[in-house]
Design a protein around this motif. Structure first.
Motif, mmCIF file in Angstrom:
data_model
loop_
_atom_site.group_PDB
_atom_site.id
_atom_site.type_symbol
_atom_site.label_atom_id
_atom_site.label_comp_id
_atom_site.label_asym_id
_atom_site.label_seq_id
_atom_site.Cartn_x
_atom_site.Cartn_y
_atom_site.Cartn_z
ATOM 1 N N GLY A 17 6.502 -25.136 54.913
ATOM 2 C CA GLY A 17 7.481 -24.220 54.500
ATOM 3 C C GLY A 17 8.737 -25.048 54.134
ATOM 4 O O GLY A 17 9.488 -24.976 53.439
ATOM 5 N N VAL A 18 9.044 -26.037 55.145
ATOM 6 C CA VAL A 18 10.186 -27.072 54.963
ATOM 7 C C VAL A 18 10.107 -27.917 53.732
ATOM 8 O O VAL A 18 11.175 -27.932 52.962
ATOM 9 C CB VAL A 18 10.463 -27.804 56.211
ATOM 10 N N VAL A 19 8.896 -28.463 53.643
ATOM 11 C CA VAL A 19 8.712 -29.482 52.308
ATOM 12 C C VAL A 19 8.854 -28.742 51.291
ATOM 13 O O VAL A 19 9.504 -29.034 50.047
ATOM 14 C CB VAL A 19 7.388 -30.013 52.580
ATOM 15 N N LEU A 20 8.347 -27.341 51.041
ATOM 16 C CA LEU A 20 8.225 -26.433 49.955
ATOM 17 C C LEU A 20 9.658 -26.165 49.789
ATOM 18 O O LEU A 20 10.281 -26.001 48.448
ATOM 19 C CB LEU A 20 7.292 -25.127 49.883
ATOM 20 N N GLY A 21 10.542 -25.799 50.386
ATOM 21 C CA GLY A 21 11.800 -25.512 50.151
ATOM 22 C C GLY A 21 12.768 -26.552 49.842
ATOM 23 O O GLY A 21 13.413 -26.557 48.913
ATOM 24 N N GLU A 22 12.580 -27.706 50.411
ATOM 25 C CA GLU A 22 13.231 -28.896 49.938
ATOM 26 C C GLU A 22 12.784 -29.427 48.515
ATOM 27 O O GLU A 22 13.428 -29.818 47.808
ATOM 28 C CB GLU A 22 12.841 -30.147 50.537
ATOM 29 N N PHE A 23 11.474 -29.409 48.242
ATOM 30 C CA PHE A 23 10.986 -29.401 46.919
ATOM 31 C C PHE A 23 11.745 -28.491 45.787
ATOM 32 O O PHE A 23 11.993 -29.010 44.795
ATOM 33 C CB PHE A 23 9.552 -29.298 46.825
ATOM 34 N N ALA A 24 11.681 -27.124 46.403
ATOM 35 C CA ALA A 24 12.470 -26.491 45.431
ATOM 36 C C ALA A 24 13.786 -26.830 45.162
ATOM 37 O O ALA A 24 14.179 -26.523 43.981
ATOM 38 C CB ALA A 24 12.245 -24.888 45.570
ATOM 39 N N MET A 25 14.400 -27.251 46.019
ATOM 40 C CA MET A 25 16.082 -27.472 46.018
ATOM 41 C C MET A 25 16.066 -28.523 44.750
ATOM 42 O O MET A 25 16.977 -28.792 44.073
ATOM 43 C CB MET A 25 16.344 -27.928 47.037
ATOM 44 N N VAL A 26 15.230 -29.527 44.758
ATOM 45 C CA VAL A 26 15.215 -30.569 43.657
ATOM 46 C C VAL A 26 14.590 -30.365 42.575
ATOM 47 O O VAL A 26 15.066 -30.486 41.190
ATOM 48 C CB VAL A 26 14.585 -31.772 44.301
ATOM 49 N N ALA A 27 13.432 -29.379 42.561
ATOM 50 C CA ALA A 27 12.653 -29.186 41.165
ATOM 51 C C ALA A 27 13.460 -28.119 40.372
ATOM 52 O O ALA A 27 13.151 -28.036 39.105
ATOM 53 C CB ALA A 27 11.322 -28.636 41.696
ATOM 54 N N VAL A 28 14.032 -27.233 40.872
ATOM 55 C CA VAL A 28 14.592 -25.987 40.219
ATOM 56 C C VAL A 28 15.483 -26.589 39.249
ATOM 57 O O VAL A 28 15.439 -26.221 37.883
ATOM 58 C CB VAL A 28 15.108 -25.003 40.888
ATOM 59 N N PRO A 29 16.731 -27.527 39.720
ATOM 60 C CA PRO A 29 17.708 -27.935 38.626
ATOM 61 C C PRO A 29 16.867 -28.771 37.583
ATOM 62 O O PRO A 29 17.162 -28.779 36.460
ATOM 63 C CB PRO A 29 18.551 -28.652 39.496
ATOM 64 N N VAL A 30 16.051 -29.766 37.925
ATOM 65 C CA VAL A 30 15.194 -30.354 36.944
ATOM 66 C C VAL A 30 14.554 -29.604 36.184
ATOM 67 O O VAL A 30 14.535 -29.971 34.880
ATOM 68 C CB VAL A 30 14.490 -31.399 37.633
ATOM 69 N N ALA A 31 13.931 -28.619 36.552
ATOM 70 C CA ALA A 31 12.987 -27.814 35.670
ATOM 71 C C ALA A 31 13.952 -26.942 34.856
ATOM 72 O O ALA A 31 13.659 -26.962 33.566
ATOM 73 C CB ALA A 31 12.443 -26.856 36.481
ATOM 74 N N ILE A 32 15.209 -26.461 35.067
ATOM 75 C CA ILE A 32 15.968 -25.815 34.191
ATOM 76 C C ILE A 32 16.482 -26.932 33.049
ATOM 77 O O ILE A 32 16.390 -26.564 31.810
ATOM 78 C CB ILE A 32 17.148 -25.304 34.897
ATOM 79 N N LEU A 33 16.784 -28.001 33.461
ATOM 80 C CA LEU A 33 17.244 -29.033 32.532
ATOM 81 C C LEU A 33 16.182 -29.334 31.487
ATOM 82 O O LEU A 33 16.671 -29.347 30.273
ATOM 83 C CB LEU A 33 17.782 -30.261 33.172
ATOM 84 N N ILE A 34 14.875 -29.337 31.977
ATOM 85 C CA ILE A 34 13.678 -29.727 31.095
ATOM 86 C C ILE A 34 13.634 -28.625 30.028
ATOM 87 O O ILE A 34 13.488 -28.949 28.983
ATOM 88 C CB ILE A 34 12.493 -30.093 31.753
ATOM 89 N N CYS A 35 13.559 -27.502 30.611
ATOM 90 C CA CYS A 35 13.612 -26.099 29.769
ATOM 91 C C CYS A 35 14.635 -26.144 28.776
ATOM 92 O O CYS A 35 14.345 -25.676 27.538
ATOM 93 C CB CYS A 35 13.537 -24.955 30.634
ATOM 94 N N LEU A 36 15.872 -26.364 29.041
ATOM 95 C CA LEU A 36 16.961 -26.411 28.170
ATOM 96 C C LEU A 36 16.913 -27.302 27.096
ATOM 97 O O LEU A 36 17.209 -27.066 25.870
ATOM 98 C CB LEU A 36 18.251 -26.381 28.860
ATOM 99 N N ILE A 37 16.626 -28.742 27.438
ATOM 100 C CA ILE A 37 16.249 -29.546 26.444
ATOM 101 C C ILE A 37 15.201 -29.359 25.256
ATOM 102 O O ILE A 37 15.169 -29.706 24.240
ATOM 103 C CB ILE A 37 16.250 -31.183 27.066
ATOM 104 N N GLY A 38 14.335 -28.596 26.065
ATOM 105 C CA GLY A 38 13.073 -28.198 25.047
ATOM 106 C C GLY A 38 11.848 -29.106 25.369
ATOM 107 O O GLY A 38 10.899 -29.339 24.320
#
Length: 82
Positions: A17-38
């Motif tokens: 659970g802790v690792v998934l939470g930490e991964f989400a904190m990093v992955a969500v902003p990166v994923a939003i950026l990748i999606c916005l860039i296209g």
């Protein structure tokens, strides 16, 4: 000295659970950026992110919980560091 199975299972689940939470904190902003860039679609990003998060969490939790940890003799005899 080894933990009972119930405590080991709880520790394993908490670690995942802790690792998934930490991964989400990093992955969500990166994923939003990748999606916005296209570069990739949102569904593809979610699929890859979930697979990476679960694999990372299992690798970290399994490594930490595979075998019983060794206890130093000095700790068993009560002469360990305070």
């Amino acid at each position: 000295m080894s933990w009972p199975l119930k405590l080991r299972a709880a520790s394993f689940v908490i670690t995942i659970g802790v690792v998934l939470g930490e991964f989400a904190m990093v992955a969500v902003p990166v994923a939003i950026l990748i999606c916005l860039i296209g570069i990739a679609s949102a569904s593809r990003i979610v699929d890859v992110t979930i697979a990476l998060a679960v694999a990372t969490a299992l690798a970290i939790a399994t490594y930490g919980h595979v075998g019983p940890q060794r206890t130093q003799r000095t700790a068993l005899q009560g002469r360990g560091r305070p």
